[in-house]
Design a protein around this motif. Structure first.
Motif, mmCIF file in Angstrom:
data_model
loop_
_atom_site.group_PDB
_atom_site.id
_atom_site.type_symbol
_atom_site.label_atom_id
_atom_site.label_comp_id
_atom_site.label_asym_id
_atom_site.label_seq_id
_atom_site.Cartn_x
_atom_site.Cartn_y
_atom_site.Cartn_z
ATOM 1 N N UNK A 195 0.832 -1.209 0.000
ATOM 2 C CA UNK A 195 0.000 0.000 0.000
ATOM 3 C C UNK A 195 0.866 1.259 0.000
ATOM 4 N N UNK A 196 1.984 1.229 0.707
ATOM 5 C CA UNK A 196 2.873 2.390 0.766
ATOM 6 C C UNK A 196 3.561 2.669 -0.566
ATOM 7 N N UNK A 197 3.710 1.665 -1.430
ATOM 8 C CA UNK A 197 4.388 1.862 -2.718
ATOM 9 C C UNK A 197 3.472 2.450 -3.787
ATOM 10 N N UNK A 198 2.168 2.375 -3.585
ATOM 11 C CA UNK A 198 1.236 2.782 -4.637
ATOM 12 C C UNK A 198 1.352 4.261 -5.009
ATOM 13 N N UNK A 199 1.377 5.194 -4.056
ATOM 14 C CA UNK A 199 1.491 6.605 -4.450
ATOM 15 C C UNK A 199 2.763 6.899 -5.249
ATOM 16 N N UNK A 200 3.881 6.289 -4.872
ATOM 17 C CA UNK A 200 5.129 6.527 -5.598
ATOM 18 C C UNK A 200 5.036 5.991 -7.026
ATOM 19 N N UNK A 201 4.389 4.861 -7.207
ATOM 20 C CA UNK A 201 4.224 4.298 -8.551
ATOM 21 C C UNK A 201 3.424 5.233 -9.431
ATOM 22 N N UNK A 202 2.329 5.737 -8.897
ATOM 23 C CA UNK A 202 1.499 6.680 -9.654
ATOM 24 C C UNK A 202 2.292 7.962 -9.914
#
Length: 150
Positions: free
Chosen positions: A44-51
């Motif tokens: 869940x923590x990686x999702x914003x960085x991916x976007x």
């Protein structure tokens, strides 16, 4: 830059489709293993960085934006299909097939991620900008009926 966009889109796709081993999700009855909770939190923590990385590529390379948006469309389609497949399993009446709370949390977070992807796509879609606002359900229904008849 197109190769960068493709690599980032694949990374986003991987994040959107990630799911832990289903047997580990089941864990002990009533309580998933701690490592699954940690894996979920890390994912869940990686999702914003991916976007964010994908957004940056879309803004930085206007010459290849159409190609990058095509990658994004593919990612959106794949994540949508994953959500549909997961949701199809939620209607089971078999106790062993019912999703656990952790499985539902992964699916719910994936749905939020999907909407983030759609919002990102809308940032670059001129048709998604502006448009009428509706104060009543009837006004919206009338507008939608006009679209359907065209």
């Amino acid at each position: 830059m197109a190769a960068t966009a493709a690599a980032i889109a694949m990374d986003v796709l991987g994040h959107g489709l990630a799911v832990p081993d289903a047997t580990r999700l089941r864990g002990e009855p009533g309580r998933p293993p701690a490592q699954v909770d940690k894996a979920f939190d890390r994912w869940r923590e990686t999702l914003p960085a991916s976007i964010g990385r994908l957004r940056q590529v879309l803004y930085d390379d206007e010459d290849r934006r159409a190609e990058s948006l095509a990658f994004l469309d593919t990612v959106i389609t794949a994540v949508s299909a994953k959500i549909d497949a997961e949701s199809a399993g939620t209607g089971s009446t078999e106790p062993d097939d019912a999703p656990t709370a952790t499985e539902r949390a992964w699916r719910d977070e994936r749905i939020r991620f999907y909407y983030e992807l759609l919002a990102l796509r809308a940032e670059f879609d001129p048709e998604a900008r502006g448009g009428p606002a509706f104060d009543t359900a009837e006004g919206l229904e009338s507008f939608l009926a006009g679209i359907e008849s065209n």
